[in-house]
Design an enzyme around this catalytic site. Structure first.
Site, short mmCIF file in Angstrom:
data_model
loop_
_atom_site.label_atom_id
_atom_site.label_comp_id
_atom_site.label_asym_id
_atom_site.label_seq_id
_atom_site.Cartn_x
_atom_site.Cartn_y
_atom_site.Cartn_z
N THR A 78 10.82 7.40 14.87
CA THR A 78 10.77 7.06 16.28
C THR A 78 10.48 5.58 16.39
OG1 THR A 78 8.46 7.68 16.33
CG2 THR A 78 10.04 9.29 17.13
N THR A 132 12.35 3.95 7.16
CA THR A 132 12.44 2.79 6.27
C THR A 132 12.64 3.15 4.80
OG1 THR A 132 10.03 2.74 6.12
CG2 THR A 132 11.08 1.29 7.74
N ASP A 133 12.29 4.39 4.40
CA ASP A 133 12.32 4.72 2.97
C ASP A 133 13.68 4.42 2.33
OD1 ASP A 133 9.73 5.42 2.99
OD2 ASP A 133 10.02 7.45 2.19
N LYS A 190 13.28 -2.31 -0.25
CA LYS A 190 11.91 -2.05 0.22
C LYS A 190 10.97 -2.26 -0.97
CE LYS A 190 9.05 1.33 2.67
NZ LYS A 190 8.95 2.63 3.30
#
Ligand SMILES: [Zn+2]
Lengths: 437, 631
Positions: free
Chosen positions: A105, A181-182, A260
């Site tokens: 979200t 984001t992973d 990341k």
């Protein structure tokens, strides 16, 4: 909110006996005192012995159902009526941006009555929560899918690429994709290949701190993403996240070069081997690279959305067992991207298994687990042995991108030569001519 | 008018005490508690106020935020990690802190909850990097014994301390992160009706109960009191962050005057038949500037405007003081200052400011104000005038009601100043990064065994056992030295009153003389007094030794005794000194006989500098004087 969400066993039995539900105001008699509060949901993995009350002062406490003498309904719960405030008016001459959400979200509100967090879905809600957006662009938000990013698979990339293709042909000036984001870096790489030649910018954006907290990085990342997508004179696929730990500069990374690098910090995403493509601050975009494609006028844009999932990404480690490697190579995959040590190596005793895999028609691509730097298999004997076996070195391509690209190359080629040719061709800056970092 | 009495005005005061625990580490990470003033790193953040509450969103507030300030957090790696920076999720709460909070709850007869749920309490003033404070109820109910009364405890909570405010300028607020995350217990007491002095004593009693557990930090800034104060017919006013105990009675007294004063003003307004304060806003045009009081003129330039609120029919009320120092004008000025402008000027003070009657008339005509209207003037930047005007009008309109619900802060003198409107209901939701903690019967039972004896009992026991005054025992308790005291008395056999006076008075003297508190350790006191009890030094040497070590001039009492040369003097030497002084001052003795004793005693003691016991000197001196007097 209704029913007895999350309650089971002893606690559920008690609540059912008294006919109360989540959201009801109840009075609990513990024998020593009477406590009034709102019954709130319980997490499904919590024990079955406690009920959770939200006290009038806002705090939650857990009470042991086995010690409760009696319950009393004080007031039936009411469905909270959330009235979305009128969003600020957007000007008709603003650029149009599609905001496609895939999960997580980017904006949400909290129901303080029960503690539940709800995602903001409509444009109206999004404008209300991030009102800056209304002066930047006319946005059309859509919930494309709602999954955790660790569950994203090649099929999702394909569908997403198709949806972006449609959006481009619908005339949007830019496209923003919100994403967990992973695995955002993988999706960015996938879209970079599938959307080769896209005439407008596609910006993938996420948040490292959840959007329900006042300190979330979500809003600023989203503002920058929409702003960039609406006006930057660039095309291609980018990832927009905080540049540092402060809420000021947002970095736009090339979709094929981003990784990341931290589990939780706002500046977890870094461009590997290059500066970010651009930096954004208070509405100003500074280009950091001089080879980026600009916006284009095209009649109709066509994507190449297919991916072949039969590829593995394999990290070499000391003592890599021959059995293990053989099992991996024999599991039905067509290609493997090896994250070799150093310049691109694996232990000598395993080379024969790679050779065998290649001889049977498989592809072996070599990237490095060093993250930074260029694969060069000419320097040491092991490297030369691997080259001789037909292992394809990938120079500066980062391993995650190589893994995604191999899937795409397999799905978009009709011969062995074509696959290797595609893998070697620089399509979306996955190769860097010069190594500067 | 003199200060009103608590019962007459229906005073109710609820105390909330925030006390740092002494666990030495933070609540939700492994950072130690270290205070330095060096902060090599900064991060710049913004908090979005209304993001989480769509149902009650206030677009004006959001837009205000958009223009608003950055929060700049300054930090160092000694005292903060990524958790304080809101760059890493919190770790599980420190078990030691939870146990300390449970112990405190039990000492207050409070009932520990079966399962602790950590909540996020939204705080958007920047003092928490996350935008919320993590807090959990540990126990409900209970009471504090206070001179035969039971003051009800509402709840005991465990929470993280906020970042330290370093300052503010036009662009940003500055905070230090060293304090953020230190565990605090908050005890909220039921509101009571009591005199200001009694309220202060209740806070003191609560503080002593907390200290009796041995689990709380000491020193300035480790305890903060919030006071929820109301009088009949008025809203509750929250006075936040009273750090010094001595200020509590003054703050309560000031608020009693202020709140009943505001009620008096409201009553007088209503008596006058006013039902609602009618106001209008007018900008003072530049051609009128020459008629303004001088004090306003100097602030006006191109960026600024002079605003005026005309309040109908209430001339005289803005400057009216029902109690000395309590007037609407001051209230308005405080609101103005909280909105970052210098203050206001009102028509009731025109004369005092030397504004002539003609200028006033000119102003009134231009601003369409009648004789009996009050004028409130202020200077501010153009873009902020609307916000400030609204804040002033709102406050002005409330004057017909009485006491507005506000959050106020204490001044150094024990008055209070407006900070902001009171927030609505606390906005809280669960901290989903931390699993709830089940508190079993076994945990409670094991902590119950550590509940301390009530401090009043400890003080009584010590006082009668060691024959010291209750006051003295209380001082030992307040300084955390009760155990040290009884241990020294037991091990040395020295008399209780003497040991108490060394621990309390002699140490205080040494500190005044320049000793450092950190050097006056328990073991220094223990060793020095055991040297005394072994007759290796004299009583007179004790202060000198404490001072020497306290100043860092000696590392141990032994070394201090050597350096000072105050090993006891052999009796023969003492006699020699006495004889010599007696000889030198023979005239004094022949003139004044026995009366010369005290003067000579002083001289001998000075000369022997702590090496001779006073009682010995006195004996020898008496003998010598008698010999001479007898001839
Ligand atoms: Zn920390």
């Amino acid at each position: 909110m209704e029913g007895l969400e999350g309650y089971r066993g002893v606690a559920r039995g008690l609540l059912e006996r008294y006919g109360v539900e989540v959201g009801d105001v109840i009075e609990v008699n513990t024998g020593t005192r009477k406590i009034v509060g709102t019954l709130v949901p319980r997490y499904i993995y919590d024990d079955e012995f406690h009920i959770v009350l939200k006290l009038p002062n806002g705090y939650n406490i857990g009470l042991d159902a086995r010690k409760i003498l009696s319950l009393k309904l004080v007031k039936k719960g009411e469905q909270p009526a959330f009235k979305v405030p009128e969003p600020p008016r957007t000007r008709e001459d603003l650029p149009r941006v599609a905001v496609i959400s895939t999960g997580g979200t980017i904006a949400s509100r909290v129901d303080y009555r029960t503690g539940a967090v709800h995602p903001a879905i409509s444009a109206k809600e999004l404008y209300a929560l991030v009102p800056e957006l209304s002066s930047i662009a006319r946005i059309d938000p859509e919930v494309f899918m709602s999954i955790y990013s660790e569950n994203v698979e090649p099929d999702h990339w394909s569908r997403l690429a198709k949806r972006v293709e449609e959006a481009v042909n619908e005339g949007y000036d830019g496209i923003v994709i919100t994403h967990g984001t992973d695995t955002m870096g993988y999706t960015a790489a996938a879209l970079s290949f599938a959307l080769e030649g896209i005439p407008v910018p596609v910006v993938i954006v996420g948040a490292q701190r959840s959007s329900d907290r006042p300190s979330s990085d979500a809003a600023l990342n989203l503002i920058a993403a929409v702003d960039f997508a609406s006006k930057a004179n660039l095309s291609g696929v980018y990832v927009a996240m905080h540049y540092g730990k402060s809420d000021d500069i947002i970095a736009f990374h090339l979709g094929t070069r981003v990784r990341k690098n931290h589990t939780s910090s706002r500046d977890a995403f870094k461009s590997i081997g290059t500066a970010p493509a651009a930096l954004w601050q208070e509405g100003n975009v500074s280009l950091m690279l001089n080879f980026l494609p600009t916006r284009k006028e095209v009649g109709r844009f066509v994507s190449k959305p297919k991916f072949d999932g039969s590829v593995s990404l394999l990290k070499f480690y000391p003592n890599m067992q021959e059995n293990f490697l053989r099992a991996v190579l024999g599991c039905g995959i067509k290609a493997v991207v090896v994250e070799g040590s150093g310049l691109g190596h694996i232990n000598s005793r395993n080379i024969k298994h790679l050779t065998e895999f290649i001889n049977k028609g498989g592809f072996v691509f070599m990237a490095s687990q060093c993250i930074w730097g260029r694969v060069n298999m000419n320097v040491y004997e092991t490297g030369r042995d691997l080259l001789n076996s037909g292992v394809v070195p990938l120079a500066t391509m980062i391993s995650e991108t190589a893994y995604v690209k191999a899937m795409w190359a397999l799905a978009n080629s009709s011969s062995r030569e074509e696959v290797i040719d595609l893998m070697r061709r620089n399509i979306a800056h996955e190769y860097l001519e010069r190594t500067l970092e | 008018m003199s200060t009103p009495r608590a019962e007459e005005i229906g005073l109710r005061v609820g105390l909330e005490v925030h006390q740092q625990l002494s666990t030495g580490r933070k609540l939700f990470c492994s950072c130690p508690v270290v205070k330095t003033e060096e902060f090599p790193f900064t991060v710049k953040r913004k908090l979005r106020p209304s993001q989480s509450e769509l149902g009650h969103i206030d677009p004006a507030a959001v837009f205000e935020f958009l223009k608003g300030k950055f929060n700049i957090y300054m930090w160092n790696k000694e005292s903060s990690c990524l958790v304080e920076l809101d760059e890493e999720p919190p770790h599980n709460p420190d078990i030691e802190a939870i146990e300390a909070a449970i112990l405190i709850a039990l000492a207050l007869n409070s009932e520990v909850v079966d399962e602790i749920h950590v909540m996020r309490k939204i705080v958007i003033d920047g003092s928490n990097t996350s935008g919320f404070q993590r807090t959990a109820i540990i126990a409900l109910g209970g009471y504090l014994e206070f001179s035969g009364r039971r003051i009800g405890v509402q709840a005991v909570t465990l929470e993280e301390d906020a970042a330290r405010v370093l300052g503010e300028d036009e662009k940003a607020r500055y905070f230090a992160l060293d304090r953020l995350g230190i565990p605090l217990v908050e005890i909220s007491l039921d509101p009571v009706t009591a005199s200001p002095k009694e309220i202060e004593e209740i806070a003191l009693a609560l503080g002593r109960t907390l200290r009796s557990t041995g689990k709380v930090a000491r020193g300035l800034g480790t305890i903060r009191q919030d006071l929820n104060i109301s009088v009949s017919g008025g809203a509750v006013v929250e006075v936040k962050g009273v750090q010094k105990l001595e200020l509590i009675s003054k703050v309560v007294e000031y608020e009693m005057k202020r709140q009943s004063g505001l009620n008096i003003i409201a009553a007088k307004l209503r008596e006058k038949g006013i039902k609602e304060i009618e106001v209008k806003y007018k900008e003072v045009q530049p051609e009128l500037f020459s008629f303004l009081p001088d004090i306003l003129k100097k602030d006006v330039d191109g960026k600024h405007l002079v605003g005026c609120i005309v309040a109908k029919k209430i001339a005289g009320f803005i400057g009216y003081e029902p109690y000395s120092g309590i007037r609407l004008g001051k209230e308005l000025a405080e609101v103005a200052r909280a909105n970052s402008i210098g203050g206001i000027i009102h028509s009731d003070e025109f004369q005092k400011l030397g504004l002539d009657i003609n200028s006033e008339r000119k102003l009134r005509v231009a601003l369409e104000a009648d004789e009996d209207d009050a004028l409130i003037l202020f200077v501010c930047e153009r873009e902020r005038s609307e916000k400030i005007t609204n804040a002033l009008i709102e406050r002005l309109k409330y004057s017909i009601v009485g006491v507005p619900p506000e959050t106020r802060g204490p001044t150094a003198e024990g008055e209070t100043r407006y900070m902001r409107p009171r927030p609505g209901a606390e906005r809280m939701y669960p901290e989903t990064d931390i699993p709830e903690i089940v508190i079993t019967r076994e945990i409670i039972d094991s902590i119950s065994r550590k509940v301390p004896v009530p401090w009043a009992e400890t003080v009584k026991t010590v006082s009668s056992k060691y024959n010291i005054k209750e006051d003295t025992a209380l001082r030992l308790f307040d300084e955390g030295k009760i155990e040290l005291f009884s241990e020294i008395v037991e091990s040395t056999g020295l008399p209780g009153p003497y040991v108490a006076s060394v621990i309390v008075d002699t140490v205080a003297w040494a500190l005044r003389e320049g000793a450092e508190e950190s050097r006056i350790t328990d073991s220094l006191l223990r060793e020095t007094l055991s040297m005394l009890s072994a007759s290796r030094i004299t009583k007179e040497a004790v202060p000198e030794i404490l001072l020497k070590v306290g100043k860092g001039e000696a590392s141990s009492p032994e070394q201090a005794a050597d350096l000072l040369g105050i090993r006891p003097m052999p009796e023969e030497e003492v006699e020699k000194v006495v004889e010599r002084i007696v000889r030198e001052r023979i005239n004094l003795i022949t003139e004044r006989g026995d009366k010369a004793f005290s003067a000579l005693m002083g001289e001998v003691m000075k000369e022997t500098r702590g090496r001779a016991k006073g009682e010995n000197v006195a004996l020898i001196l008496k003998k010598k004087i008698e010999e001479i007097s007898r001839g």
